[in-house]
Design a protein around this motif. Structure first.
Motif, short mmCIF file in Angstrom:
data_model
loop_
_atom_site.label_atom_id
_atom_site.label_comp_id
_atom_site.label_asym_id
_atom_site.label_seq_id
_atom_site.Cartn_x
_atom_site.Cartn_y
_atom_site.Cartn_z
N ASN A 1 -3.49 -2.07 -2.53
CA ASN A 1 -3.36 -1.12 -3.63
C ASN A 1 -2.53 -1.69 -4.77
N VAL B 1 -1.33 4.58 0.60
CA VAL B 1 -2.72 4.31 0.24
C VAL B 1 -3.39 3.54 1.37
N ASN C 1 0.82 -1.21 0.00
CA ASN C 1 0.00 0.00 0.00
C ASN C 1 0.86 1.27 0.00
N GLN D 1 -7.99 4.33 -0.99
CA GLN D 1 -8.37 3.36 -2.01
C GLN D 1 -9.88 3.38 -2.20
N GLY E 1 -7.26 2.14 3.24
CA GLY E 1 -8.61 1.71 2.90
C GLY E 1 -9.68 2.32 3.77
N ALA F 1 -9.15 2.99 -9.22
CA ALA F 1 -8.26 2.65 -8.10
C ALA F 1 -8.49 3.50 -6.87
N PHE F 2 -8.69 4.81 -7.05
CA PHE F 2 -8.64 5.73 -5.92
C PHE F 2 -9.97 6.44 -5.68
#
Length: 446
Positions: free
Chosen positions: A251, A195, A178, A239, A197, A268-269
């Motif tokens: 990620n 990144v 990540n 994410q 969650g 993705a984001f």
């Protein structure tokens, strides 16, 4: 001074098996209890390492964990001889037993987060082992991981080692899976993209509903503090919760970066435009390439199935970049078509190399899962334990070691066999001598 990015791949252990332990990892769960091939898995990993070394890359190796984890089983109340512990655990608590036999340490992208000296306040390379609290079988790894990292990067003048974050899901940390670092060159300061969650302390924020978000914002912030990173060189990106619920558990299943390239899926984001704008602003005036793959070109499902983004992007000695992809990317029509088109576009990525890592893929990890990236200058590289770097002689020694100690096939019943434990410990004891690691395993210290 010359700068390198060294890929330290995890060596697959002698008890490599499929237990389907990782909820949220579709490949892992779909291959639960299949017969595994430890020898083939180890050789596939070593072949990839040797191939990258032959391409001119500096390639390292990290030792596997000891499994079955007898020390943890004893902590959980199983007693007597090692053989008795195995028998009791397998009969009385099968799920616990299988978790303590997990082969997951092979995915070295989860071993730690690494910040190079160009980014840190004290000018050293910083390592924080991931606590991996979201999965019991992975939460067993960080202490031994820390010992292996310290034995590999031992010189305190150049390397700083931190304890893993507190063992609580508020600080759930999945390591480099990540974390992405973008830079104009490996030796210059870069932007470290963390990144996450979910938010640990604010449950009103967006989060996935089906599968767990393993990394928290608070863990990312803690690692940035530990590593002495300047806030102007850090970006925190959430994410997309929807793609986590589609099987994107890390990620690195949906995005991958290298130097001035960020290769990612359009889904993705969360708050993608803001995240990319901040990244570009902090990156500065140097060229930065965002290669965004649309859902029309490759669906999230095909990206997860093929591990298109769980590939490695490497800068070759000639300055061009190449993608190291699993053969599953060749076998997926839309992904293969996309990659063939990508190398014709005006980006630094000029080629794709395909590797057979099916033993890892079936357990839920592609080429990027198998490696931990460590950017080093020449002095730092010289300070690395040289026995952990791949060259022709070490490659041959490790292959002979695998041939000597690994079984061709392994099933669940084999994991209960006390003889397998003896074989595994004998192999690992010899490996620590080959790699000059010292005593890193509990059975060696006991």
């Amino acid at each position: 001074m010359k700068q390198f990015e060294v890929n330290f791949d995890g060596l697959v252990g002698p008890t490599h098996n499929y237990a389907g332990l990782s909820f949220g990892n579709v490949a892992s769960q779909s291959n639960a209890n299949a017969i595994s091939s430890p020898k083939q898995a180890a050789k596939q990993g070593l072949a990839k390492m040797k191939a990258l070394s032959d391409m001119g890359m500096v390639q390292g190796i990290l030792a596997p964990q000891e499994r079955p984890d007898i020390a943890t089983l004893r902590r959980l109340g199983f007693s007597g001889s090692d053989a008795s512990v195995l028998e009791q655990a397998a009969k009385q608590a099968r799920e616990v037993f299988l978790a303590c036999c997990s082969a997951s340490s092979m995915w070295t992208a989860n071993a730690a987060t690494v910040s190079p000296s160009a980014d840190t306040a004290d000018g050293r390379v910083h390592f924080t082992p991931a606590n991996l609290t979201n999965k019991f079988h992975r939460s067993l790894e960080p202490e031994v991981t820390g010992r292996i990292l310290k034995a590999t990067f031992a010189n305190e003048k150049y390397f700083a080692h931190h304890a893993h974050l507190p063992d609580n899901e508020h600080f759930g940390d999945e390591g480099a899976a990540n974390h992405t670092r973008l830079c104009s060159s490996y030796g210059h300061s870069g932007v470290e993209m963390f990144v996450y969650g979910r938010y640990a302390f604010d449950t009103s924020k967006p989060a996935p509903r089906k599968y767990p978000a393993r990394q928290t914002l608070e863990a990312c912030q803690a690692i940035a503090r530990l590593h002495g990173l300047d806030e102007d060189s850090v970006v925190y990106v959430q994410q997309n919760p929807d793609v986590i619920d589609q099987g994107v558990f890390h990620n690195d299943v949906i995005a991958v970066g290298n130097q001035n390239v960020l290769f990612f899926h359009e889904q993705a984001f969360y708050n993608k435009e803001d995240a990319l704008a901040e990244t570009r602003r902090k990156f500065g005036d140097s060229p930065l390439h965002f290669i965004e793959v649309s859902s029309d070109a490759v669906s999230v499902q095909d990206a997860v199935k093929s591990y298109l983004f769980n590939t490695q992007i490497l800068t070759l000695p000639d300055g061009n970049m190449t993608i190291i992809a699993p053969t599953e990317c060749q076998e997926n029509e839309s992904v293969y078509r996309y990659l063939n088109e990508l190398v014709t576009l005006n980006t630094p990525i000029k080629s794709v190399n395909y590797f057979d890592v099916k033993q890892s893929m079936r357990n839920g990890g592609g080429p990027a899962c198998l490696r931990l990236r460590v950017a080093l200058d020449q002095q730092e590289l010289d300070a690395v334990n040289p026995n952990t770097l791949i060259n022709d002689a070490q490659f041959d020694r490790l292959n002979r070691w695998v041939d000597k100690h690994y079984r061709d096939e392994l099933n669940e019943a084999d994991l209960r066999d006390p003889q397998l434990l003896i074989e595994s410990r004998t192999a690992l004891d010899e490996l620590t001598q080959l790699l000059k690691l010292g005593s890193v395993y509990p059975f060696q210290q006991d």
